[in-house]
Write a protein that holds these residues in place. Structure first.
Motif, PDB file in Angstrom:
ATOM      1  N   ALA A   1       8.596  -2.713  -1.121  1.00  0.00           N
ATOM      2  CA  ALA A   1       7.600  -1.895  -0.869  1.00  0.00           C
ATOM      3  C   ALA A   1       6.683  -1.720  -2.085  1.00  0.00           C
ATOM      4  N   SER A   2       5.634  -2.287  -1.827  1.00  0.00           N
ATOM      5  CA  SER A   2       4.453  -1.965  -3.243  1.00  0.00           C
ATOM      6  C   SER A   2       3.010  -1.105  -3.094  1.00  0.00           C
ATOM      7  N   ARG A   3       2.893  -1.273  -3.849  1.00  0.00           N
ATOM      8  CA  ARG A   3       1.396  -0.422  -4.307  1.00  0.00           C
ATOM      9  C   ARG A   3       0.493  -0.663  -5.021  1.00  0.00           C
ATOM     10  N   LYS A   4      -1.106  -1.174  -5.191  1.00  0.00           N
ATOM     11  CA  LYS A   4      -1.435  -1.331  -6.316  1.00  0.00           C
ATOM     12  C   LYS A   4      -1.018  -2.525  -6.894  1.00  0.00           C
ATOM     13  N   GLN A   5      -0.674  -3.675  -5.301  1.00  0.00           N
ATOM     14  CA  GLN A   5      -1.162  -5.391  -6.623  1.00  0.00           C
ATOM     15  C   GLN A   5      -1.728  -5.887  -6.777  1.00  0.00           C
ATOM     16  N   PHE A   6      -1.766  -6.758  -7.592  1.00  0.00           N
ATOM     17  CA  PHE A   6      -3.185  -7.973  -7.471  1.00  0.00           C
ATOM     18  C   PHE A   6      -3.544  -8.680  -6.142  1.00  0.00           C
ATOM     19  N   SER A   7      -4.355  -9.056  -6.178  1.00  0.00           N
ATOM     20  CA  SER A   7      -3.860 -10.060  -5.165  1.00  0.00           C
ATOM     21  C   SER A   7      -5.340 -11.576  -5.510  1.00  0.00           C
ATOM     22  N   CYS A   8      -4.980 -12.502  -5.090  1.00  0.00           N
ATOM     23  CA  CYS A   8      -6.132 -13.664  -5.095  1.00  0.00           C
ATOM     24  C   CYS A   8      -6.050 -14.866  -4.066  1.00  0.00           C
TER      25      CYS A   8
ATOM     26  N   GLY B   1       1.019  -1.211   0.210  1.00  0.00           N
ATOM     27  CA  GLY B   1      -0.033   0.205  -0.070  1.00  0.00           C
ATOM     28  C   GLY B   1       0.874   1.419  -0.326  1.00  0.00           C
ATOM     29  N   GLU B   2       0.477   2.335   0.267  1.00  0.00           N
ATOM     30  CA  GLU B   2       0.786   4.027  -0.090  1.00  0.00           C
ATOM     31  C   GLU B   2       0.596   4.407   1.209  1.00  0.00           C
ATOM     32  N   THR B   3       1.838   5.088   1.831  1.00  0.00           N
ATOM     33  CA  THR B   3       1.048   5.415   3.821  1.00  0.00           C
ATOM     34  C   THR B   3       1.763   6.728   3.663  1.00  0.00           C
ATOM     35  N   PRO B   4       2.124   7.925   2.734  1.00  0.00           N
ATOM     36  CA  PRO B   4       1.738   8.283   0.922  1.00  0.00           C
ATOM     37  C   PRO B   4       3.307   7.236   0.243  1.00  0.00           C
ATOM     38  N   SER B   5       4.434   7.051   0.954  1.00  0.00           N
ATOM     39  CA  SER B   5       5.533   5.935   0.063  1.00  0.00           C
ATOM     40  C   SER B   5       5.124   4.585   0.750  1.00  0.00           C
ATOM     41  N   ASN B   6       5.526   4.081  -0.461  1.00  0.00           N
ATOM     42  CA  ASN B   6       5.136   2.644  -0.330  1.00  0.00           C
ATOM     43  C   ASN B   6       5.294   1.563   0.804  1.00  0.00           C
ATOM     44  N   THR B   7       4.954   1.113   1.413  1.00  0.00           N
ATOM     45  CA  THR B   7       5.499   0.038   1.962  1.00  0.00           C
ATOM     46  C   THR B   7       5.206  -1.147   1.770  1.00  0.00           C
ATOM     47  N   THR B   8       6.174  -2.308   2.974  1.00  0.00           N
ATOM     48  CA  THR B   8       6.373  -3.891   2.864  1.00  0.00           C
ATOM     49  C   THR B   8       5.816  -4.401   3.530  1.00  0.00           C
ATOM     50  N   ASN B   9       4.360  -3.435   4.585  1.00  0.00           N
ATOM     51  CA  ASN B   9       3.514  -4.757   5.323  1.00  0.00           C
ATOM     52  C   ASN B   9       3.180  -5.374   5.137  1.00  0.00           C
ATOM     53  N   ILE B  10       2.236  -6.477   5.867  1.00  0.00           N
ATOM     54  CA  ILE B  10       1.498  -7.364   5.665  1.00  0.00           C
ATOM     55  C   ILE B  10       0.943  -7.761   6.639  1.00  0.00           C
ATOM     56  N   GLN B  11      -0.720  -7.298   6.704  1.00  0.00           N
ATOM     57  CA  GLN B  11      -0.911  -7.675   8.170  1.00  0.00           C
ATOM     58  C   GLN B  11      -2.685  -8.283   8.160  1.00  0.00           C
ATOM     59  N   TYR B  12      -3.286  -8.532   8.950  1.00  0.00           N
ATOM     60  CA  TYR B  12      -3.975  -9.404   8.645  1.00  0.00           C
ATOM     61  C   TYR B  12      -5.375  -9.284   9.939  1.00  0.00           C
ATOM     62  N   VAL B  13      -6.165  -9.815   9.496  1.00  0.00           N
ATOM     63  CA  VAL B  13      -7.800  -9.845  10.450  1.00  0.00           C
ATOM     64  C   VAL B  13      -8.493 -10.845  10.332  1.00  0.00           C
ATOM     65  N   GLN B  14      -8.729 -11.249  11.405  1.00  0.00           N
ATOM     66  CA  GLN B  14     -10.603 -12.004  11.464  1.00  0.00           C
ATOM     67  C   GLN B  14     -11.757 -11.480  11.310  1.00  0.00           C
ATOM     68  N   MET B  15     -11.873 -12.448  10.262  1.00  0.00           N
ATOM     69  CA  MET B  15     -13.800 -11.624   9.393  1.00  0.00           C
ATOM     70  C   MET B  15     -14.728 -11.637  10.428  1.00  0.00           C
ATOM     71  N   GLN B  16     -14.529 -12.953  11.237  1.00  0.00           N
ATOM     72  CA  GLN B  16     -15.811 -13.644  11.645  1.00  0.00           C
ATOM     73  C   GLN B  16     -16.473 -12.695  13.225  1.00  0.00           C
ATOM     74  N   SER B  17     -15.365 -11.159  13.406  1.00  0.00           N
ATOM     75  CA  SER B  17     -15.378 -10.861  14.577  1.00  0.00           C
ATOM     76  C   SER B  17     -14.683  -9.305  14.452  1.00  0.00           C
ATOM     77  N   ASP B  18     -15.154  -8.321  14.626  1.00  0.00           N
ATOM     78  CA  ASP B  18     -14.615  -7.090  14.521  1.00  0.00           C
ATOM     79  C   ASP B  18     -13.197  -6.601  14.427  1.00  0.00           C
ATOM     80  N   GLY B  19     -12.660  -5.484  14.663  1.00  0.00           N
ATOM     81  CA  GLY B  19     -11.003  -5.645  15.025  1.00  0.00           C
ATOM     82  C   GLY B  19     -10.236  -5.016  14.682  1.00  0.00           C
ATOM     83  N   ASN B  20      -9.430  -4.686  15.452  1.00  0.00           N
ATOM     84  CA  ASN B  20      -8.114  -4.169  14.324  1.00  0.00           C
ATOM     85  C   ASN B  20      -6.692  -5.029  13.802  1.00  0.00           C
TER      86      ASN B  20
END
Length: 561
Positions: free
Chosen positions: A311-318, A282-301
């Protein structure tokens, strides 16, 4: 058919598995009035220790460091000088114990972000000991202390001052136990199972994956938000990574026929337990290497997962049910690199291969094959390629788009991949086309979105797709029935107008998440919709970095479940 005893649930960790926590979403501002707390009523002086031995322990996980964050506050509102237990994380990243208007222990362990820690404070006689992960982190002798309870009858978990204070936790707390006895008299191994009651335990809480107010001891709990800008704590399945912490979980339509027997829901427990979304770059505004995750069943950070190679932005995903694929972003120029992660295991990426297209192509998938469409050509690449998710290697030609486009909002069922919107040259368009994922060939016209857009993001269940239009900070969400060609209809609105969500959509069979974007500045917002209904999006939590054009993938999207 067989039945399953509810008092003998087996699986990883079995009946004693650690499987629940409470999520706290304080925004990190040091000002008061923007916090939430889990309030615990001090009924019958259950949280008043007097002159006796006691133990207060918990697991905690913070999404940030360098700011003060409260863990357990037994003082009550406006009562900083009273003799009660207050445990917090300091801005120097140490655990502190406060009582009688002074910090009596400041630990030696440096606390890191995105890591679970077990903390215990004990007293026997006049000796107080602070333990971090089972090791002594400091002691203090306070003779002749008579410990009072909270002056307003509430202790506070996850914030000081019952949630009205300045030092709320941004993270998780699991397995709080308060006991009027000495549980730990020397160094110990941090618990690897869910905490249970000892002889003189008066409170256990923060260990249910579905009920934030569940507790042992009969005390009343309240999930409190201090004002409209605050978020009350909520139950979570994110738990300490110690021991066998992922027991068998039954959701959906579990039926209890007696007190001892239950009929499990339809489907497999693998299907029931899925629900992790991984967001990369993503753009942070500089590009970042960060990978993060959430559990979708319940709200949270979001929680830290790992890092991209570049560091990259505008990637495809599947994604399949096991792997998440990311690639072909800008770093800072377009790249053709594809990388992958195993969604269930936090780690950095591994090289997958190369993609045919230029940057700003977008992807969708079923459980076997990923489809990557378009790209930043002039006026736009018309390439469609595919990859087999379980293997590694370069992408293979699938067919062509009728019109070259980039920044398409892709989504899929198990059979069809839909390709809504995108730019043709500098102009957004309202095209929706589709491909049959298991075959190869050119795209086919499906219908039109409610307005032209690009840089949007798609989510899907097995039958319905939704996409956020995201052009010029609009907040529109459209939806379609995937199996039936036709024009899109209005679903509702995002919680704010945003652009550049850009493949930041992730979903399971129930929820669709939209992650990050610009509104007009870059934000860390995650909001969600219930895919089967219509209506406006709701707040889910925050990403652990503020970013736009972050690529998201999940283990349970419409192409799988």
């Amino acid at each position: 058919m067989g039945i399953l005893r509810s008092d003998r649930v087996s699986g990883l960790g079995g009946a004693n598995a650690v499987n629940g926590s409470v999520s706290f979403a304080h925004d990190g501002d040091t000002g008061a009035g923007e916090s939430g707390a889990l309030q615990v009523q001090n009924e019958n002086d259950a949280l008043t220790f007097g002159t006796g031995d006691f133990t207060v322990e918990l697991w905690f996980y913070s999404n940030r460091v360098g700011v003060v964050q409260s863990l357990y506050d037994g003082r009550g509102t406006g009562s900083g000088a009273n003799t009660a237990v207050y445990i917090r994380l300091s801005d120097a990243n140490k655990i502190q114990f406060f009582t009688t208007n002074a910090f009596r222990i400041t630990g030696s362990t440096t606390i890191a972000a995105n890591t679970w820690y077990h903390v215990a404070l004990t007293r026997t006689g006049s000796t107080h000991t602070l333990y971090v992960n089972g090791s002594s982190d400091g002691t203090w002798s306070g003779s002749s202390l008579t410990y009072t309870g909270p002056t307003n009858t509430f202790s506070s978990i996850g914030s000081d001052d019952n949630g009205a204070g300045a030092y709320g936790l941004n993270g998780y707390i699991s397995n709080v136990r308060v006991a009027k006895e000495l549980i730990y008299s020397a160094a110990f191994t941090a618990p690897t199972t869910r905490l249970s009651a000892t002889t003189d335990t008066t409170l256990i809480c923060c260990q249910s994956p579905g009920n934030v107010l569940a507790s042992y001891g009969g005390l009343n709990l309240n999930a409190y938000a201090s004002d409209v800008n605050s978020k009350a704590p909520s139950a979570s399945r994110f738990v300490p990574d110690k021991g066998e912490d992922y027991g068998t979980t039954f959701v959906d339509n579990t039926k209890f026929d007696t007190l001892s027997y239950m009929v499990p829901p339809g489907g497999t427990t693998t299907e029931s337990n899925r629900g992790r979304a991984v967001m990369a770059g993503g753009e942070t505004p500089s590009n970042t290497t960060n990978i993060q995750y959430v559990q979708m069943q319940s709200d949270g950070n979001a929680t830290q997962f790992g890092s991209l190679t570049t560091a990259s932005r505008k990637q495809f995903s599947c994604a399949s049910s096991t792997r998440g694929i990311f690639g072909s972003g800008y770093a800072p120029s377009a790249t053709n690199v594809i990388e992958y992660v195993t969604i269930a295991t936090t780690s950095n990426v591994t090289n997958f291969g190369d993609i045919q297209q230029d940057g700003q192509c977008q992807g969708c998938s079923n459980n076997t094959r990923g489809i990557v469409a378009g790209g930043y050509g002039n006026p736009g690449d018309n390439i469609i390629s595919y990859l087999t998710i379980a293997t590694t290697g370069d992408s293979t030609d699938f067919g062509d788009l009728a019109t070259g486009r980039y920044d398409i909002a892709c989504l899929a069922s198990s059979t069809r991949g839909l390709l809504p919107g995108g730019n043709v040259g500098a102009a957004a368009n309202n095209t929706i086309s589709y491909v049959t994922i298991a075959s190869t060939g050119n795209d086919t016209d499906f219908g039109d979105s409610t307005s032209a857009f690009s840089g949007g993001s798609g989510v899907a269940s097995s039958t319905r797709g939704g996409f956020a239009l995201c052009t010029s900070q609009v907040n529109t969400i459209d939806y379609v029935t995937i199996a039936s060609a036709g024009n899109a209809a209005d679903f509702g609105d995002l919680i704010d107008g945003r652009s550049e969500i850009m493949n930041g959509g992730a979903s399971n069979s129930i929820r669709g998440l939209f992650c990050g974007g610009q509104s007009p500045t870059i934000v860390n917002t995650i909001d969600y919709i219930t895919i089967a209904s219509t209506g406006n999006a709701k707040d889910f939590g925050d990403m652990n970095v503020t970013a736009s054009a972050t690529a998201a993938a999940s283990d349970s999207h419409g192409g799988i479940s």
